[in-house]
Design a protein around this motif. Structure first.
Motif, PDB file in Angstrom:
ATOM      1  N   GLN A 227       0.885  -1.069   0.043  1.00 18.10           N
ATOM      2  CA  GLN A 227      -0.026  -0.149   0.060  1.00 18.10           C
ATOM      3  C   GLN A 227       0.872   1.342   0.053  1.00 18.10           C
TER       4      GLN A 227
ATOM      5  N   LEU B  56      -7.404  10.008  -9.342  1.00 20.84           N
ATOM      6  CA  LEU B  56      -8.393   8.711  -9.519  1.00 20.84           C
ATOM      7  C   LEU B  56      -8.494   8.588 -10.921  1.00 20.84           C
TER       8      LEU B  56
ATOM      9  N   GLU C  90      -7.415   5.423 -13.090  1.00 23.23           N
ATOM     10  CA  GLU C  90      -8.750   4.395 -13.254  1.00 23.23           C
ATOM     11  C   GLU C  90      -8.741   4.511 -14.814  1.00 23.23           C
TER      12      GLU C  90
ATOM     13  N   SER D 151      -8.817   0.535 -15.974  1.00 24.10           N
ATOM     14  CA  SER D 151     -10.287  -0.179 -16.616  1.00 24.10           C
ATOM     15  C   SER D 151     -10.723   0.255 -17.763  1.00 24.10           C
TER      16      SER D 151
ATOM     17  N   HIS E 294     -14.104   2.085 -17.693  1.00 25.41           N
ATOM     18  CA  HIS E 294     -14.027   3.447 -17.328  1.00 25.41           C
ATOM     19  C   HIS E 294     -14.868   4.247 -18.379  1.00 25.41           C
TER      20      HIS E 294
ATOM     21  N   ALA F 170      -4.493  -3.413  -7.413  1.00 19.18           N
ATOM     22  CA  ALA F 170      -5.747  -3.906  -7.273  1.00 19.18           C
ATOM     23  C   ALA F 170      -6.960  -2.708  -6.931  1.00 19.18           C
ATOM     24  N   LYS F 171      -6.491  -1.702  -6.540  1.00 21.14           N
ATOM     25  CA  LYS F 171      -7.588  -0.586  -6.220  1.00 21.14           C
ATOM     26  C   LYS F 171      -6.643   0.643  -5.957  1.00 21.14           C
ATOM     27  N   ILE F 172      -7.488   1.877  -6.248  1.00 20.42           N
ATOM     28  CA  ILE F 172      -7.021   3.278  -6.082  1.00 20.42           C
ATOM     29  C   ILE F 172      -8.058   3.856  -5.227  1.00 20.42           C
ATOM     30  N   GLU F 173      -7.769   4.287  -4.016  1.00 15.51           N
ATOM     31  CA  GLU F 173      -9.080   4.986  -3.153  1.00 15.51           C
ATOM     32  C   GLU F 173      -8.698   6.465  -2.940  1.00 15.51           C
TER      33      GLU F 173
ATOM     34  N   THR G  52      -3.273   0.112  -3.714  1.00 14.46           N
ATOM     35  CA  THR G  52      -3.134  -1.042  -3.257  1.00 14.46           C
ATOM     36  C   THR G  52      -2.715  -1.886  -4.252  1.00 14.46           C
TER      37      THR G  52
ATOM     38  N   LYS H 187      -1.127  -5.808  -5.840  1.00 18.03           N
ATOM     39  CA  LYS H 187      -1.435  -7.182  -5.478  1.00 18.03           C
ATOM     40  C   LYS H 187      -0.133  -7.928  -5.053  1.00 18.03           C
TER      41      LYS H 187
END
Length: 528
Positions: free
Chosen positions: A84, A113, A117, A121, A124, A147-150, A160, A162
């Protein structure tokens, strides 16, 4: 009285013109950019015209160096497990105001983001409206590993992963990771013009894009609201596009340009003697090579690649093409890159042995295409001459090569699609990490992208993937050393040379620093 007034006005006009001229820097560029969205392009020509003047990244490289420092992120922390990354964003940063966009807010987490993103994706909304590929992002496996963006809060973003990526922050400092305005993207979507993101860019960088005339000129003005106070020292930046190196030099000498890209060796010798010019230089963090498309028979046979490699008189090429400014390349990275395998050796030049290898492979009357770049690059000052010399070398072993070329953007696009048999290309390091050489150019993920050899070797790939997921430098070095041995054994490329980089410029130019990554940056630069 009237005559004196006229003279005074003339003097004032002349002085004013001098002030305006002093605020304009003209750069003679070697080619037209494929577009102004750094995420969609891969060539230094593209990044020079987009990422460097117009945009910023979360982290950025120190000007003229490889050290990573805060950019649009003031700071970041990494979790103990290395998965992270939390970035604290800079406040008070403004996006450019232009004729086509007027921001209503400052830079924040929403922009980060949107930027990532969209690359992450295919579903998107912006990417669905404007289907795009992001070659650097995917070639480096970031699409698979994030894995993701927050959005933790308006000025905090968390990535985050993998798997551990030892070069993650360095990667985010690269040109492709330039931050876009989410507000501008929304405006384009609503107007039904998402493709405008490529032709009318909006960033937070030192210069504001004004106009572009293909194959001719790109104009920028200073960003008066730039968050790095004191770094914009010129009022106007103009890219004068001239694909011929001798034309660029003549423009520089005549004062039509202040800085030029990639001088021809003969012009470089003249520039070094010209009293009005300065010619800073440094050892190139680069590599020029010939890639073999291993998906095209009979180049899928190792003996054929070995024969073609062995038939090339590399010393003669370096003498003729680089003219004293090139060193023989043996590995798929330069000697100044940590983890360089200094034990690797070339097969050597041997025409008779090359003929024997072709006979052993059962290959006769071989005809292949040999692609030559239409532009000069730091790693290859004259691809046409290099191709002609390789063509003559291969003729000695009975191989007929057809030299092929296209406009630079088309050349790269077609080469990534694997249309060639063999292709002259090269690389200048992007971030100082070994993965930027071996992963970006030779991994299985990079096939269809920067892996022009279309080469996917499982053993090699496993080693570089493991190295990327290891934070210990000693262990990473051991893994990369072994990977380079496999590369040299399998020969997807003939490595040609590393060049010394020279940037001729007017003595009026002050503060310019040569980028180890081959980029042309004009923030922090002034002109007398």
């Amino acid at each position: 009285m009237k005559r004196n007034t006229v003279l005074q006005l003339a003097v004032i006009a002349a002085l004013t013109a001098g002030v305006q001229a002093a605020g304009t820097l003209k750069y003679c560029s070697e080619g037209s950019p494929a577009g102004f969205d750094p995420g969609q392009v891969t060539a230094g020509t593209d990044f020079d015209a987009s990422a460097e003047p117009i945009f910023n990244r979360l982290a950025e490289f120190q000007r003229g160096g490889t050290t990573v420092q805060p950019g649009l992120a003031e700071s970041w922390t990494v979790s103990p497990d290395g998965l992270q990354y939390t970035f604290k964003l800079r406040r008070g940063v403004k996006f450019h105001t232009t004729d086509w966009f007027k921001p209503s807010r400052e830079f924040n987490a929403d922009d980060v983001l949107f930027t990532f993103e969209r690359m992450l994706s295919k579903d998107h909304p912006f990417r669905k409206a404007y289907p795009s590929e992001f070659p650097y992002f995917t070639d480096m496996g970031m699409d698979e590993n994030i894995a993701k963006i927050e959005k933790v809060d308006p000025y905090t973003v968390r990535f985050t992963l993998k798997k551990v990526d030892a070069a993650f922050v360095q990667n985010l400092a690269m040109s492709f990771a330039s931050i876009h305005s989410a507000e501008y993207a929304d405006q384009l979507l609503k107007a039904g013009k998402p493709a405008q993101i490529v032709s009318q860019p909006i960033g937070t960088g030192p210069f504001v894009f004004k106009s572009y005339q293909k194959d001719s000129v790109i104009r920028y003005t200073a960003n008066k609201d730039y968050w790095k106070k004191g770094e914009v020292k010129i009022d106007n930046l103009i890219f004068v596009i001239a694909t011929d190196g001798s034309v660029r030099y003549q423009k520089l000498k005549a004062g039509e340009c202040d800085v030029m890209a990639y001088p021809k060796p003969a012009d470089l010798a003249l520039a070094l003697k010209e009293p009005k010019l300065q010619v800073p230089s440094q050892a190139g963090f680069n590599l020029g090579y010939l890639g073999y498309n291993v998906k095209h028979a009979p180049l899928d046979k190792l003996d054929v690649r070995r024969a073609l490699d062995m038939a090339i008189n590399k010393k003669a090429i370096i003498d003729a093409v680089y003219q004293g400014a090139g060193q023989p390349a043996v590995a798929p990275m330069p000697p100044t890159q940590w983890s360089y395998n200094k034990n690797l050796k070339d097969q050597g030049y041997n025409v008779e042995q090359a003929k024997a290898l072709l006979a052993k492979a059962g290959v006769k009357d071989l005809e292949i295409t040999l692609w030559a770049m239409p532009v000069q690059r730091p790693y290859n000052p004259n691809a046409k001459l290099m191709a002609e010399m390789i063509q003559a070398d291969w003729a000695k072993i009975g191989v007929k090569a057809k030299i092929t070329s296209y406009e630079w953007g088309e050349y790269l696009k077609r080469a990534k699609a694997g249309e060639h048999d063999s292709v002259l290309v090269g690389w200048t390091g992007d971030n100082g990490d070994p993965d930027n050489w071996l992963g970006t150019n030779l991994s299985c993920d990079a096939v269809g992208g920067n892996n022009y050899a279309q080469w996917c070797d499982k053993t090699f790939n496993d080693l570089i993937v493991k190295a990327k997921q290891t934070t210990d430098v000693k262990q990473r070095t051991e893994l990369y050393t072994k990977a380079q041995e496999i590369f040299k054994r399998e020969l997807p490329w003939t490595t040609i040379a590393h060049s010394t980089v020279y940037v001729p410029m007017s003595k009026r130019v002050e503060g310019f620093k040569i980028s180890p990554f081959g980029l042309m940056s004009f923030y922090g630069v002034s002109i007398k």
